[in-house]
Write an enzyme that holds these catalytic residues in place. Structure first.
Site, PDB file in Angstrom:
ATOM      1  N   ASP A  15     -24.829   2.879 -11.058  1.00 54.45           N
ATOM      2  CA  ASP A  15     -24.592   3.469  -9.742  1.00 54.45           C
ATOM      3  C   ASP A  15     -24.579   2.330  -8.720  1.00 54.45           C
ATOM      4  O   ASP A  15     -24.990   1.205  -9.025  1.00 54.45           O
ATOM      5  CB  ASP A  15     -25.706   4.471  -9.442  1.00 54.45           C
TER       6      ASP A  15
ATOM      7  N   THR B  91     -25.233   2.877  -4.788  1.00 50.30           N
ATOM      8  CA  THR B  91     -26.179   3.094  -3.712  1.00 50.30           C
ATOM      9  C   THR B  91     -27.597   3.229  -4.247  1.00 50.30           C
ATOM     10  O   THR B  91     -27.881   4.087  -5.064  1.00 50.30           O
ATOM     11  CB  THR B  91     -25.808   4.379  -2.945  1.00 50.30           C
TER      12      THR B  91
ATOM     13  N   THR C  86     -15.516  -5.208   6.961  1.00 49.74           N
ATOM     14  CA  THR C  86     -14.944  -5.669   8.225  1.00 49.74           C
ATOM     15  C   THR C  86     -14.496  -4.505   9.093  1.00 49.74           C
ATOM     16  O   THR C  86     -14.008  -3.478   8.598  1.00 49.74           O
ATOM     17  CB  THR C  86     -13.734  -6.595   7.961  1.00 49.74           C
TER      18      THR C  86
ATOM     19  N   ASP D   4     -19.283   6.754  -3.409  1.00 56.12           N
ATOM     20  CA  ASP D   4     -18.939   6.224  -2.090  1.00 56.12           C
ATOM     21  C   ASP D   4     -17.442   5.946  -1.963  1.00 56.12           C
ATOM     22  O   ASP D   4     -16.678   6.086  -2.916  1.00 56.12           O
ATOM     23  CB  ASP D   4     -19.736   4.953  -1.810  1.00 56.12           C
TER      24      ASP D   4
ATOM     25  N   ASP E  73     -30.367   5.719  -9.534  1.00 51.00           N
ATOM     26  CA  ASP E  73     -31.619   6.027  -8.834  1.00 51.00           C
ATOM     27  C   ASP E  73     -31.620   7.395  -8.200  1.00 51.00           C
ATOM     28  O   ASP E  73     -32.635   7.821  -7.652  1.00 51.00           O
ATOM     29  CB  ASP E  73     -31.870   4.991  -7.741  1.00 51.00           C
TER      30      ASP E  73
ATOM     31  N   ASN F 198     -27.775  12.441  -8.346  1.00 47.83           N
ATOM     32  CA  ASN F 198     -26.391  12.490  -8.801  1.00 47.83           C
ATOM     33  C   ASN F 198     -26.155  11.640 -10.041  1.00 47.83           C
ATOM     34  O   ASN F 198     -25.077  11.692 -10.637  1.00 47.83           O
ATOM     35  CB  ASN F 198     -25.447  12.032  -7.682  1.00 47.83           C
TER      36      ASN F 198
END
Length: 1331
Positions: A660, A662, A880, A962, A1068, A1071
């Site tokens: 994963d 995140t 950016t 993400d 962690d 999900n």
């Protein structure tokens, strides 16, 4: 219960004993309103009455007639709802219901039509003169409601009242998961739903034995030994003690079952911790609960009373007057003094006790324990507000006594004011909040952005006590975390809500409904991120939550080594059968009595059962326990937990790592690292220079009076403090000032304040994107702080002085979307601090915009540095954002605003039309201000860890929920993608045509990285499953973003099926649970937001970099030790079988045992067990070398430590040593007799101890003690073996030289061969040790 900060818990009103006479009813019917007493005109009058209410054009009530509603004063109004008056009681909750209407329509909900007809007849018959009958009838209803509550009989409607649903509450229907559900808010449900329990356990009390025994006997050698043990029940096949065969098997099963039970008990204990988490639940008590018919009258509460204020003492006469006045206002639709639907209290419940319909009170940082619908978001009130409210209470209460006078005098205007006053009072009481809250969903879908969630206006604007009148209609349980469709209904009363059936509105009922969408939900395992208190009702619990449905059930995992050993034991079993048949065949297949050939074969099978060593499982299981102990006690991996102790060897065989992003690779903490303003770039220590420019640029004169403080605008003159600087420096300073101002204004961040543990006020920010928070924190660090933000204004102040320096009026906001990849804002600058908004033409209007470089490059004015600088930042792994601005004249803004408003009214293509207007009027030739670079902070030592794992031959995939851009940046910054490596992106692939082209391109560039989104991945997994995985496994790195939990698990399963290699998944969040459970080895990281992944994993660690030690050190050692241990145990069993074969051949193929009873048991346990088991402490290299040369790990993936080649080498050694030991013993001492047995058995034990010593690579003191101690134990036990040995012979020199000679012949060639092989072809660990 103590009252909360955001609302006041209502308490039952004080009791007052008054006269219970029905003096209010002692009136003549001539005094009644004729319209009210005429049944024929009744509905018409009601309709007119309602229309007057709705239009708010009601004349003052006539004073000469008394409406029928006044009959409800006195003792009848005191008990209606409490004592079962049916519709009469319920109608008090509905502001629209007239009492006469309630009488005629009373008990529409009663079961059966007979009761309805009965009521109708009764009322029509006595309509003209039924005063006494009506009164007594009501009393009978009270008696029925209390005295006949539980009698199962058909009662008249006026007796049954609102008890029709009583039995429904007692007997709940089972929930049907395939259908939608009705949820009564804050009340008991008519349907039984599953409990809210998290369970990662593999077994139940009933399934434990059947499942574990099935798993054990599914292994061939366990079944083999079960058959051998059962064979000893047949006298003809019995050889030696029965316990010799039964006890080892029983011991193995006991050890294995005990270990499985312990692991599962630990899982349940950890689940219990999660299920015992305390939550605050609002309890809605019925105002009339548990009260009898002679209950003393209680004073009614006004809306002010419900919000925490205490009513002033009122005289008994005024009490009755206020009762009548309250009733009149209630029936006229104002509801200022209506009885609340419930009284509030707070109770604490454990997570496991939460039920569907419970209303949770959640605050910042709370994990949501079940799937909920958000009802209200209440902002925290300041202490000053509370004090002000307390001071105003007496004045408000005094006003209540005089309200009715004003109402009669001013009519319509007063009605409006009263309503406005009530709304403002409710709003004030509930805290000033717009119904918004933020949640973090990274534990559910992996997305880092905070999600904005909204309470439905229907429930947000409702007082908390009235929430029980709400009912939620929700769809069936579903695993789709981004979709929800439901309805919220506001019904007249709590009884209507609890009926559990579709509500049929009665005439005059004001039933309101509002749609519910994903924006009104918070799923289980999300976390409340806002400071506001959130009230939410539970709609799905336990196994029906989105999180649980996306999680695959726990399964028992078996290591690859177990399967390999299972295959080898099949070969050994075949060898046993082959030997038995050969020995019988050499003698001849005789059928003579006492010498039946198949009985002899069976006896040989029992004799040779040591070839398949039952002790193998014992040793391996004990070894696994030792490895688990090492992992959990390793100071280099603090907090490590082994939850599945059956697969530590698989840690040394991993070839694919699915991670994963995140919380696993990143900390989900953003930090502004770099800013470029065209000619100069600032980073690290250079940020101090930016702070200097900001200080100079916003250093406003403080000499002006406080009433007219000047504020900075983009075109205000530059600070005089920098007059002496060069022109270039002034120009750079101006640019820096402009870009910092733009970044401080162009966002959706709201400043908040909260108290820390010490009671100090701490300022923080909340927004949907952590990127924006990072930028706003950076502007504060350089001197420009966001002080205030609402929907209309933004105020910036100097971080040094605290003085407001910039104030803008927000004219328009264009939020960020995944398609647009940019956000913009139009603001008007205040030139002075002044109350009210400036006129549009009085000050500057600016449009600010920031976004991804891919879209902003065409929007900003031409320049020569943007592309180069964004590319440089991207190579560093920074996210950016390009910032630009444009000044608008009043005419330009008005023209844009008109066009934009016109586009917003379009029925079709609204979004496209609005975006077209923005592009036409705003998004062109923006002044380029600068580029920001934000870093998503990586977990500690992620870069070296990934590099080490890649060098160890592990292919790493990153699966995240993400966005594509975020995933790309993290892949680069973490060095998951090497510098200069080609990244092939597949996004939004909806057609099959282009799918194959992408695969062909990747097949020709197998050194590239694949970046694919969830939509495209779903296309490949559906239509090109085999083709996709065949290409993907060739690539060094694959990054999949926008993945659902189910897709993550599917990818893991697909890799396993296609490659047959070991797959490790690490995560962690909630999900990641499906992926972790689908993997061969699941590793969970104890995250900040929860432990769900950790609880479901096989191994739990606290940091990602701990994984390298877990795999490269502990995994490698576990596998190599178990491989050596398994082969040694097989050797130990095989050598004794070879000795038995030689003995049987010498006895002319008779199936007689060589080593019987204690000798057999002792050999497998006391005399060899500890030295052999001490091999689990062996190591070929130390930890530093293992980390320095991760290529050593790569060798293990081929399984060379335990292969058919090494197995047959050990078989050959066993045959060689067994033949020599038994053959020479028989030659030197005779074929049979105690002397031969003493020499043979002693050499056998000594040979095994010395073989262990030869195989050890690194000595440990435990090994020395076990080998020497075991040998001494054998020497000491020889005097007790007189039944087997010739003890006199043992004490002679002849015994000693025979033992020494046979042992030397057996061991020296074996050791010499090993030394020669190591010299000619040294193993890798020997090579690195020599460097």
């Amino acid at each position: 219960m103590p009252s909360s900060d955001t609302y006041h818990l209502s308490k039952p009103p004080d009791s007052h004993v008054v006269d219970e006479s029905d003096s209010d009813l002692e009136i003549d019917l001539e005094e009644l309103d004729p319209q009210a007493t005429d049944p024929n005109n009744h509905h018409q009058s009601l309709g007119q009455h309602r229309s007057r209410n709705s239009s708010e054009q009601r004349p003052p009530p006539p004073t000469t007639s008394i409406a029928l509603r006044n009959l409800r004063m006195g003792s009848l109004r005191r008990g209606a709802k409490r004592n079962g008056y049916g519709e009469l009681g319920r109608s008090r909750d509905g502001n629209d219901d007239d009492d006469a209407d309630a009488l005629l329509r009373h008990d529409r909900h009663s079961v059966g039509s007979a009761t309805h007809d009965e009521d109708a007849g009764l009322l029509s018959e006595h309509g003209g003169g039924g005063r006494i009958r009506t009164s007594s009838g009501r009393r009978r209803r009270s008696f029925a409601g209390d005295g006949l509550r539980n009698i199962s009989m058909k009662l008249p409607g006026f007796m049954s009242g609102d008890q029709s649903n009583h039995n429904d509450e007692q007997e709940q229907e089972e929930d049907d998961p395939s259908s939608s559900r009705l949820v009564a808010v804050g009340s008991s449900q008519s349907t039984r739903f599953p409990p809210n329990i998290i369970s990662n356990a593999k077994y139940t009390a009933w399934s434990f034995l059947p499942v574990t025994l099935y798993n054990e006997f599914s292994f061939f050698f366990n079944m083999y030994f079960l058959l051998v043990a059962l064979s000893q029940a047949i006298p003809a096949l019995r050889i030696g003690y029965l316990s010799t065969y039964v006890a080892p098997l029983a011991f193995v099963l006991f050890i294995t079952l005990a270990k499985e039970a312990y692991d599962d008990i630990e899982r349940r204990r950890r689940d219990n911790e999660a299920n015992s988490e305390e939550y605050t639940v609002l309890q809605f008590d019925d105002p009339g609960a548990s009260l009898g018919i002679n209950r003393p009258r209680r004073k009614m509460k006004s809306s002010h009373t419900r919000t925490g204020s205490k009513r002033l003492g009122i005289e008994q006469e005024n009490d009755r007057l206020s009762d009548i006045q309250e009733e009149e206002e209630q029936t006229e639709g104002r509801g200022l003094r209506e009885l609340p639907a419930s009284y509030l209290s707070e109770v604490s419940k454990k997570s496991r006790d939460l039920k569907v319909g419970d209303v949770l009170k959640l605050t910042k940082g709370h994990r949501v324990p079940a799937d909920v619908i958000i009802l209200k978001c209440l902002a925290h009130e300041s202490a000053a507000n509370k004090e002000t409210e307390e001071q105003e209470v007496p004045a408000k209460e005094e006003m209540l006594l005089l309200d009715h006078v004003d109402d009669d005098d001013v009519g319509e205007g007063s009605s409006k004011n009263a309503k406005t006053s009530k709304e403002s009072n409710n709003n004030g009481a509930e805290g000033s909040s717009s119904g918004e809250t933020f949640i973090r969903t990274d534990q559910l879908d992996g997305e880092t952005d905070w999600k904005l969630r909204l309470a439905s206006p229907l429930s947000q604007n409702l007082s908390t006590e009235e929430l029980v009148r709400l009912r939620v209609t929700a769809g069936k349980p579903d695993k789709r975390v981004n979709e929800f469709v439901g309805t919220l209904e506001l019904l007249p009363s709590r009884q209507d809500v609890m009926s559990g059936a579709a509500y049929n509105p009665r005439e005059g009922d004001d039933v309101k409904a509002a749609p519910l969408s994903i924006d009104n939900t918070a799923w289980a395992n999300t976390v409340i991120a806002s400071n506001a208190t959130t009230l939410a009702v539970i709609v799905y619990t336990g196994p029906q939550t989105r999180s649980a449905l996306s999680t695959s059930p726990s399964r028992s995992k078996t290591g690859l080594l177990e399967y390999e050993i299972n295959s080898l034991t099949k070969i050994l079993c075949f060898l046993t059968l082959f030997l038995s048949i050969v020995l019988v065949a050499l003698e001849g297949f005789s059928t003579a009595k006492g010498n039946i050939w198949y009985v002899k074969i069976m006896r040989f099978l029992v004799l040779f059962s040591t070839i398949v060593p039952i002790s193998l499982r014992v040793n391996l299981d004990l070894g696994k326990s030792v490895y688990s102990w090492f992992i959990q006690r390793d100071p280099g991996i603090p907090g490590a937990v082994v939850r599945t102790s059956t697969i530590p060897e698989d840690l040394g065989r991993i070839e694919y790592l699915l991670s994963d992003k995140t919380g696993t690779l990143t900390q989900n903490e953003m930090e502004m690292k770099k800013i470029h303003v065209g000619t100069v770039s600032y980073a690290n220590e250079a940020m101090d220079e930016v702070a200097t420019y900001v200080k100079q640029g916003f250093n406003l004169s403080s000499s002006a009076s406080s009433a007219s403080l000047a504020l900075a605008t983009p075109s205000s003159t530059y600070s005089a403090a920098n007059v002496g600087a060069t022109r270039t420096r002034r120009e750079i300073g101006s640019r820096v000032r402009d870009v910092v101002l733009a970044l401080a204004l162009c966002h959706n961040v709201t400043p908040t304040s909260e108290e820390d543990e010490n009671g100090h006020t701490v300022n923080s920010y909340q927004a949907s994107s952590p990127d924006e928070i990072a930028i706003v924190k950076w502007t504060e660090s350089v001197g420009l702080r966001l002080a205030h933000r609402d929907r209309k204004n933004i105020v910036l102040e100097s971080a040094e002085t605290g003085r407001p320096v910039v104030k803008v009026r927000i004219l328009d906001i264009f939020p960020f979307t995944s398609e647009g990849k940019r956000m913009g804002i139009i603001v008007q600058f205040y030139e002075k601090l002044q109350p009210g908004n400036p006129s549009l033409g009085s000050s500057e209007i600016w449009f600010y915009q920031k976004g991804a470089d891919t879209v902003m490059s065409s929007i900003v004015a031409a320049n020569d540095w943007l592309d180069e600088e964004t590319a440089n930042m991207a190579r560093e792994g920074l996210r950016t954002l390009v910032v630009g601005r444009k000044r608008l004249s009043l005419k330009e803004y008005q023209e844009f605003s008109a066009k934009h408003h016109e586009a917003s009214l379009a029925i079709s293509g609204r979004e496209a039309n609005m975006q077209a207007v923005v592009s036409q009027y705003l998004e062109h030739n923006l002044e380029l201000l600068g580029v920001t670079g934000v870093e998503d902070k990586l977990q500690k030592d992620v870069k070296p860890s990934l590099e080490l794992l890649r060098n160890a031959g592990i292919k790493i995939w990153m699966l995240t929920g993400d966005k594509v851009e975020t995933a790309r940046c993290v892949a680069v910054s973490s060095k998951l993608v090497a510098r200069g490596q080609y990244i092939h992106t597949i996004a939004k692939l909806r057609r099959k045509d282009g799918a194959q082209d992408n695969l062909d391109l990747l097949r020709s560039k197998t050194d590239s990285c694949l970046l694919i989104d969830g939509e495209s991945l779903a296309m490949y997994l559906t239509h090109f499953r085999r083709e996709f995985i065949s290409v993907a496994v060739l690539l060094p790195t694959v990054v999949a973003c926008r993945c659902s939990p189910t897709q993550k698990a599917e990818v893991a399963k697909l890799i396993k099926e296609y490659t047959k290699k070991r797959v490790c998944c690490i995560g962690d969040g909630g999900n990641d649970v499906s992926m972790i459970q689908a993997a061969d080895v699941g590793v969970g990281i104890v995250g900040k937001e929860g432990r769900q992944a950790s609880l479901a994993a096989d191994f739990s660690i606290e940091q990602f970099h701990h994984l390298t030690k877990l795999l490269v050190w502990h995994g490698r050692n576990s596998y190599k030790r178990s491989a050596k241990l398994a082969q040694f145990v097989i050797h130990r069993g095989l050598i004794i079988a070879v000795c038995q074969t030689m003995y049987s051949i010498a006895l002319k193929f008779e199936p007689e045992g060589l080593y019987k009873d204690w000798l057999m048991v002792g050999y497998a346990t006391v005399y060899t067990a500890f030295p052999v088991l001490s091999l689990v402490l062996d190591k070929d290299v130390d930890e530093d070398l293992a980390n320095l040369y991760p290529e050593l790990y790569k060798e293990l993936t081929s399984g060379s430590s335990l292969s058919y080649r090494t197995f047959f080498v050990w078989v050959f050694v066993s045959i060689y040593q067994g033949c020599l030991i038994q053959g020479l013993s028989q030659v030197l001492t005779g074929i049979d007799g105690p002397r031969m047995l003493a020499v043979s058995y002693t050499v056998l034990v000594l040979n095994e101890l010395l073989m262990v010593a030869i195989e050890i690579t690194t000595w440990h003191w435990v090994m020395v003690v076990s080998i020497v101690g075991t040998f001494l134990m054998y020497i000491v036990s020889i005097p007790f073996l007189g039944d087997y040995f010739d003890l006199k012979f043992v004490l002679t020199l002849g015994f000693l030289w025979r033992v020494a000679a046979i042992a030397a012949i057996s061991l020296i060639p074996t050791y010499a061969a090993k030394v020669i092989r190591r010299t000619m072809k040294p193993p890798s660990y020997r090579k690195v040790q020599g460097i």
